[in-house]
Write an enzyme that holds these catalytic residues in place. Sequence first.
Site, mmCIF file in Angstrom:
data_model
loop_
_atom_site.group_PDB
_atom_site.id
_atom_site.type_symbol
_atom_site.label_atom_id
_atom_site.label_comp_id
_atom_site.label_asym_id
_atom_site.label_seq_id
_atom_site.Cartn_x
_atom_site.Cartn_y
_atom_site.Cartn_z
ATOM 1 N N HIS A 139 -1.965 11.593 -1.873
ATOM 2 C CA HIS A 139 -2.608 11.174 -3.128
ATOM 3 C C HIS A 139 -3.892 10.421 -2.806
ATOM 4 C CE1 HIS A 139 -1.644 6.768 -3.559
ATOM 5 N NE2 HIS A 139 -0.546 7.056 -2.913
ATOM 6 N N ASP B 131 -3.007 2.709 1.175
ATOM 7 C CA ASP B 131 -2.315 3.415 0.089
ATOM 8 C C ASP B 131 -3.304 3.985 -0.916
ATOM 9 O OD1 ASP B 131 -0.061 2.504 -2.628
ATOM 10 O OD2 ASP B 131 -0.439 4.443 -1.640
ATOM 11 N N GLU C 114 -1.227 9.643 -8.717
ATOM 12 C CA GLU C 114 0.112 9.432 -8.151
ATOM 13 C C GLU C 114 0.628 8.079 -8.568
ATOM 14 O OE1 GLU C 114 0.983 7.103 -5.741
ATOM 15 O OE2 GLU C 114 3.003 7.787 -5.296
ATOM 16 N N GLU C 115 -0.240 7.109 -8.645
ATOM 17 C CA GLU C 115 0.182 5.739 -8.955
ATOM 18 C C GLU C 115 0.703 5.594 -10.384
ATOM 19 O OE1 GLU C 115 0.601 3.749 -6.693
ATOM 20 O OE2 GLU C 115 -0.917 3.892 -5.127
ATOM 21 N N ASP D 98 1.674 9.634 2.741
ATOM 22 C CA ASP D 98 1.370 8.554 1.798
ATOM 23 C C ASP D 98 1.670 7.227 2.507
ATOM 24 O OD1 ASP D 98 2.494 7.803 -1.630
ATOM 25 O OD2 ASP D 98 1.135 6.767 -0.256
ATOM 26 N N HIS E 63 -0.678 -2.470 -2.747
ATOM 27 C CA HIS E 63 -1.067 -2.591 -4.172
ATOM 28 C C HIS E 63 -1.845 -3.866 -4.466
ATOM 29 C CE1 HIS E 63 1.819 0.649 -6.004
ATOM 30 N NE2 HIS E 63 1.018 1.113 -5.057
HETATM 31 N N1 DTR Z 1 2.905 4.841 -1.362
HETATM 32 C C1 DTR Z 1 3.581 4.206 -2.480
HETATM 33 C C2 DTR Z 1 4.900 4.855 -2.828
HETATM 34 C C3 DTR Z 1 5.906 4.649 -1.754
HETATM 35 C C4 DTR Z 1 6.620 3.518 -1.558
HETATM 36 N N2 DTR Z 1 7.473 3.700 -0.488
HETATM 37 C C5 DTR Z 1 7.280 4.943 -0.009
HETATM 38 C C6 DTR Z 1 7.880 5.617 1.053
HETATM 39 C C7 DTR Z 1 7.454 6.897 1.336
HETATM 40 C C8 DTR Z 1 6.436 7.497 0.560
HETATM 41 C C9 DTR Z 1 5.848 6.820 -0.513
HETATM 42 C C10 DTR Z 1 6.293 5.558 -0.779
HETATM 43 C C11 DTR Z 1 2.698 4.271 -3.675
HETATM 44 O O1 DTR Z 1 1.894 5.213 -3.788
HETATM 45 O O2 DTR Z 1 2.794 3.343 -4.507
HETATM 46 ZN ZN ZN Z 2 0.717 2.936 -4.364
HETATM 47 ZN ZN ZN Z 3 0.945 5.821 -2.116
#
Ligand code: DTR
Ligand code: ZN
Ligand code: ZN
Length: 323
Positions: free
Chosen positions: A131, A143, A177-178, A206, A293
């Site tokens: 994403h 992220d 994605e968020e 991700d 985040h």
């Molecule tokens: N990357 C995070 C979502 C997320 C949280 N833990 C995991 C483990 C494996 C893949 C993704 C995630 C987000 O986009 O908020």
């Molecule tokens: Zn995220």
């Molecule tokens: Zn993410």
Amino acid sequence: MEFGAPHMKLSVPGRVTATAVAATVSLLAGGSIAGAAPAGTSAVAAAPDIPVANVKAHLTQLQSIATANGGNRAHGRAGYRASLDYVKAKLDAAGFTTTVQQFTSSSRTGYNLIADWPGGETNQVIMSGSHLDSVTAGAGINDNGSGSAAVLETALAVSRAGFHPTKHLRFAWWGAEELGMVGSKYYVNNLSTANRSKIKGYLNFDMIGSPNPGYFVYDDDPGIEKTFKEYYAGLGVPTEIETEGDGRSDHAPFKNAGVPVGGLFSGADYIKTAAQAAKWGGTSGRAFDRCYHSSCDTTANIDDTALDRNSDAVAYAVWGLSQ
Ligand code: DTR
Ligand code: ZN
Ligand code: ZN
Ligand code: CA
């Protein structure tokens, strides 16, 4: 469909790379002698090393884009579309066929970027994705600039290598994605049944550069999982099964549609244990990514070793699963 471990004949260059070692381990495990393709198979190409400097250069660009656009790269904001335009320009210049898929979410326009590498059997698609959007709080460099940049550099490496595997290669950068995997859900939901069945594997990346990293492998499709574990075995880096993210990233819509999925993760807001710090290094009692985040998820929020290893793992899997 399960994937077998890729049989990989090594034409090892002067410098034995981790990928070459991993592939040799795989070959030897198959009872064949390195340097000779196992009986009944044809020589296959080993994945190249992905220069982590190149991946970091993409992250620097994504940081600049966020800084120039209100501090984020979030869905429906200028920073997201500018991020997509950056990635798309690189891919167009490298010979990919790119498509921008538009959708609406929360009354704002969102976009997916799909890049097809011409050639390969189009009824056998190996897809890799990340994403591209951040949260509104910050630049989202780990992220998920980390996954987006690693997938971009792997695609560019395909072009540089003139790699033309048996299967068709497709790469994707997801929007929103968020907000709940909106972009990837939109893509999967708009595939015909026939086109969905052509996707033989979806690899998701991700958060793969976390500053206090762990090495987690998705345990969804056994064949894809095995490919990633082979790679890390070749590095001598222990891995753990990824359980935190089940259903929480863009592999979920593909898995729900019956597509074999896998991926890598270096950790988010969970706390690294003493046992994990003993095998991976880093700081126990601290989150894998304490800027998850948050506004501090900038280019300073990256562990270069994790980013390098995981970027090379992306290439190892793309090369290994497409031949
Ligand atoms: N990357 C995070 C979502 C997320 C949280 N833990 C995991 C483990 C494996 C893949 C993704 C995630 C987000 O986009 O908020
Ligand atoms: Zn995220
Ligand atoms: Zn993410
Ligand atoms: Ca590398």
